[in-house]
Write a protein that holds these residues in place. Structure first.
Motif, mmCIF file in Angstrom:
data_model
loop_
_atom_site.group_PDB
_atom_site.id
_atom_site.type_symbol
_atom_site.label_atom_id
_atom_site.label_comp_id
_atom_site.label_asym_id
_atom_site.label_seq_id
_atom_site.Cartn_x
_atom_site.Cartn_y
_atom_site.Cartn_z
ATOM 1 N N LYS A 144 0.842 -1.196 0.000
ATOM 2 C CA LYS A 144 0.000 0.000 0.000
ATOM 3 C C LYS A 144 0.878 1.247 0.000
ATOM 4 N N ALA A 145 0.716 2.064 -1.006
ATOM 5 C CA ALA A 145 1.488 3.307 -1.080
ATOM 6 C C ALA A 145 1.023 4.265 0.008
ATOM 7 N N THR A 146 1.942 5.048 0.527
ATOM 8 C CA THR A 146 1.597 6.059 1.519
ATOM 9 C C THR A 146 1.488 7.419 0.848
ATOM 10 N N ASN A 147 0.423 8.137 1.161
ATOM 11 C CA ASN A 147 0.214 9.462 0.568
ATOM 12 C C ASN A 147 0.878 10.569 1.367
ATOM 13 N N THR A 148 1.025 10.332 2.657
ATOM 14 C CA THR A 148 1.507 11.404 3.528
ATOM 15 C C THR A 148 2.825 11.078 4.212
ATOM 16 N N GLY A 149 3.294 9.855 4.094
ATOM 17 C CA GLY A 149 4.469 9.428 4.858
ATOM 18 C C GLY A 149 5.710 10.224 4.563
ATOM 19 N N LEU A 150 5.986 10.489 3.282
ATOM 20 C CA LEU A 150 7.201 11.215 2.933
ATOM 21 C C LEU A 150 7.152 12.646 3.448
ATOM 22 N N ALA A 151 5.964 13.248 3.430
ATOM 23 C CA ALA A 151 5.819 14.601 3.976
ATOM 24 C C ALA A 151 6.129 14.611 5.464
ATOM 25 N N LEU A 152 5.701 13.554 6.160
ATOM 26 C CA LEU A 152 6.021 13.440 7.590
ATOM 27 C C LEU A 152 7.521 13.335 7.792
ATOM 28 N N ILE A 153 8.191 12.528 6.982
ATOM 29 C CA ILE A 153 9.635 12.356 7.080
ATOM 30 C C ILE A 153 10.342 13.699 6.917
ATOM 31 N N GLU A 154 9.942 14.450 5.917
ATOM 32 C CA GLU A 154 10.591 15.736 5.634
ATOM 33 C C GLU A 154 10.403 16.725 6.776
ATOM 34 N N ARG A 155 9.233 16.691 7.398
ATOM 35 C CA ARG A 155 8.973 17.631 8.479
ATOM 36 C C ARG A 155 9.638 17.226 9.786
ATOM 37 N N MET A 156 9.826 15.911 9.997
ATOM 38 C CA MET A 156 10.364 15.421 11.255
ATOM 39 C C MET A 156 11.890 15.463 11.321
ATOM 40 N N ALA A 157 12.556 15.458 10.179
ATOM 41 C CA ALA A 157 14.013 15.356 10.165
ATOM 42 C C ALA A 157 14.702 16.404 11.036
ATOM 43 N N PRO A 158 14.333 17.687 10.960
ATOM 44 C CA PRO A 158 15.026 18.676 11.805
ATOM 45 C C PRO A 158 14.892 18.395 13.297
ATOM 46 N N ALA A 159 13.782 17.776 13.695
ATOM 47 C CA ALA A 159 13.574 17.496 15.119
ATOM 48 C C ALA A 159 14.550 16.451 15.635
ATOM 49 N N PHE A 160 15.030 15.568 14.768
ATOM 50 C CA PHE A 160 15.957 14.534 15.182
ATOM 51 C C PHE A 160 17.419 14.960 15.051
ATOM 52 N N SER A 161 17.666 16.070 14.390
ATOM 53 C CA SER A 161 19.044 16.515 14.187
ATOM 54 C C SER A 161 19.667 16.966 15.503
ATOM 55 N N ALA A 162 20.944 16.639 15.676
ATOM 56 C CA ALA A 162 21.640 16.986 16.920
ATOM 57 C C ALA A 162 22.149 18.425 16.906
ATOM 58 N N TYR A 163 22.178 19.054 15.741
ATOM 59 C CA TYR A 163 22.627 20.447 15.640
ATOM 60 C C TYR A 163 22.168 21.012 14.302
ATOM 61 N N ALA A 164 22.170 22.325 14.193
ATOM 62 C CA ALA A 164 21.768 22.984 12.952
ATOM 63 C C ALA A 164 22.950 23.017 11.982
ATOM 64 N N PRO A 165 22.692 23.065 10.679
ATOM 65 C CA PRO A 165 23.784 23.169 9.702
ATOM 66 C C PRO A 165 24.670 24.374 9.984
ATOM 67 N N VAL A 166 25.974 24.216 9.742
ATOM 68 C CA VAL A 166 26.918 25.292 10.043
ATOM 69 C C VAL A 166 28.077 25.227 9.054
ATOM 70 N N LEU A 167 28.535 26.378 8.604
ATOM 71 C CA LEU A 167 29.650 26.447 7.660
ATOM 72 C C LEU A 167 30.972 26.298 8.418
ATOM 73 N N ILE A 168 31.801 25.339 7.971
ATOM 74 C CA ILE A 168 33.095 25.107 8.602
ATOM 75 C C ILE A 168 34.148 24.900 7.506
ATOM 76 N N CYS A 169 35.414 24.847 7.896
ATOM 77 C CA CYS A 169 36.457 24.593 6.909
ATOM 78 C C CYS A 169 36.442 23.118 6.514
ATOM 79 N N GLU A 170 36.971 22.826 5.335
ATOM 80 C CA GLU A 170 36.959 21.451 4.827
ATOM 81 C C GLU A 170 37.767 20.512 5.717
#
Length: 443
Positions: A144-170
């Motif tokens: 069964k295909a999910t209609n809303t699952g991927l949208a949930l994934i996209e919205r939840m990802a920042p909540a699981f991140s341990a820190y925000a993106p940050v520019l650093i040297c290579e």
């Protein structure tokens, strides 16, 4: 000289246009042609490059900036391998991870080039959630295909991140990759883990114009502190993915064609000149003579707020979990009492609907009657600000809230309650408001 500031009369009165299109006509008359716009872009680019090269612009960088010439001279005139992030950051930029500046970061690469690269360092929870999303499909065998699952994934990802993106040297980003490889060799693959900049700083050995060395012992020490949290996050990620695939009711996507917020302020218009109109300014103009709902600003003195419960024994851990509250709590001695209501530090802690709240406020230094008082509790401050709000409703604009009432009058006005808003003497409060309205501002 022709006046183009207003549409021509015949344009507005002809069958081709009417007054309702006057804004669109004005916009067309003042529109910048694509050719002129592109010409201005090219001129701006040329002047920006000139400014970078002569040193008058240092908020961005380039191959021939004064900094780049200094770096080339230091490394014997070698050619650059420079990426976009390096070019688009200031010449004074400092890596927030290793604390080196650009001159110290630039180094000679394996092919004899000068490496000048900055990268966006980020957690990989979006990747983790997407991988788990696919894994659940495979493990469950769901057809069964999910209609809303991927949208949930996209919205939840920042909540699981341990820190925000940050520019650093290579080099710092490479050190993170090297550390993860060390751990994976011992503790299994940790594909979606990425160390934060404070953690990377703990295990790198920093040198100017060279890549970082990695202290293996410190890598494993840093990993030991966060290992349990990482695997706990991954378990949660898997549970969210299961819900996204197997329980398709988490998020409703709108049908094609529905615009959720079709307002001018959100950029939704047919243009025709409306791109020049501020939504806020339009609102102010349109409501200047409109009927406005008048709020009941007297409730602070006419209604009694209910008493609140006693905080749980672990209330301090809850306060310490909120940086602002923790900072205010720590700034006060243990025996502090609110100088207006007399409550102890503990008694000013509020506990309502399962939430802990602790705040103090500093009276304005421009309110001379309060100059001897450094901090008051939130309960007392709320009374003062509510009084100012009511006065403003009557057209009395008190510049500084604490000019509304003196500390002495506030003490007489309220009766303190532990962990609860104070009781307000209704007759005295009414008299104070009436004094202000009559012009007798003895407070």
């Amino acid at each position: 000289m022709t006046d183009h500031s207003k549409p021509k009369v015949n344009e507005l009165s002809s069958g081709r246009a009417s007054p309702k299109y006057s804004l669109a006509i004005w916009a067309r008359q003042h529109r910048v042609s694509p050719e002129l716009y592109e010409e201005r872009r090219q001129t701006a680019l040329r002047l920006a490059i000139e400014g970078i090269n002569d040193g008058s612009i240092d908020s961005i960088d380039g191959i021939s900036s004064p900094l780049s010439r200094k770096i080339q001279a230091h490394h014997g005139g070698k050619l650059f391998e420079m990426n976009r992030n390096w070019i688009e950051t200031a010449q004074s930029w400092v890596c927030p991870c290793c604390r080196r500046n650009k001159f110290e970061i630039a180094r000679v690469g394996s092919k004899g080039q000068i490496l000048a690269k900055l990268v966006l360092h980020h957690d990989h929870m979006t990747d983790a959630l997407e991988a788990a999303f696919h894994r659940v499909f495979v493990d469950s065998g769901s057809h069964k295909a999910t209609n809303t699952g991927l949208a949930l994934i996209e919205r939840m990802a920042p909540a699981f991140s341990a820190y925000a993106p940050v520019l650093i040297c290579e080099d710092c980003n490479n050190a993170d990759a090297a550390a993860k490889k060390l751990i994976s060799d011992i503790d299994g693959r940790i594909r979606f883990h990425s160390f934060s900049i404070s953690q990377i700083y703990q295990f790198i050995v920093i040198g100017a114009n060279s890549s970082h060395l990695v202290d293996e012992g410190k890598v494993f020490a840093a990993w030991a502190l966060i290992r349990q949290a990482y695997f706990a996050r991954m378990k949660l990620v898997h549970e969210v993915a299961k819900a996204a695939v197997l329980q398709d009711y988490w998020f409703e996507k709108y049908q094609c064609g529905i615009v959720p917020e079709p307002t001018l302020s959100n950029g939704y218009s047919n243009y025709n000149g409306l791109e020049f109109v501020s939504g806020e300014a339009l609102f102010r103009e349109m409501t200047s003579t409109a009927i406005k709902h008048v709020s009941n600003y007297s409730r602070w003195r006419t209604e009694t707020q209910p008493a609140r419960g006693k905080p749980p024994e672990n209330f301090l851990a809850m306060i310490d979990s909120f940086p602002g509250s923790a900072r205010m709590w720590g700034a006060l001695p243990g025996d502090w009492r609110c100088p207006t209501c007399g409550r102890s530090k503990y008694e000013t802690v509020s506990f309502s609907e399962g939430k802990i709240s602790f705040h103090t406020h500093t009276p304005s230094r421009f309110s001379t009657a309060w100059n001897e008082i450094k901090h008051i509790c939130a309960g007392c401050s709320n009374v003062v600000t509510a009084m100012k709000r009511e006065l403003k409703g009557y057209g009395i604009d008190v510049e500084f809230a604490y000019d509304c009432i003196s500390p002495e009058s506030l003490r007489l006005l309220i009766t303190a309650r532990p962990h609860s808003p104070p009781l307000v003497d209704r007759k005295m409060a009414e008299a104070l408001i009436n004094n202000w309205r009559s012009g007798d501002r003895q407070n």
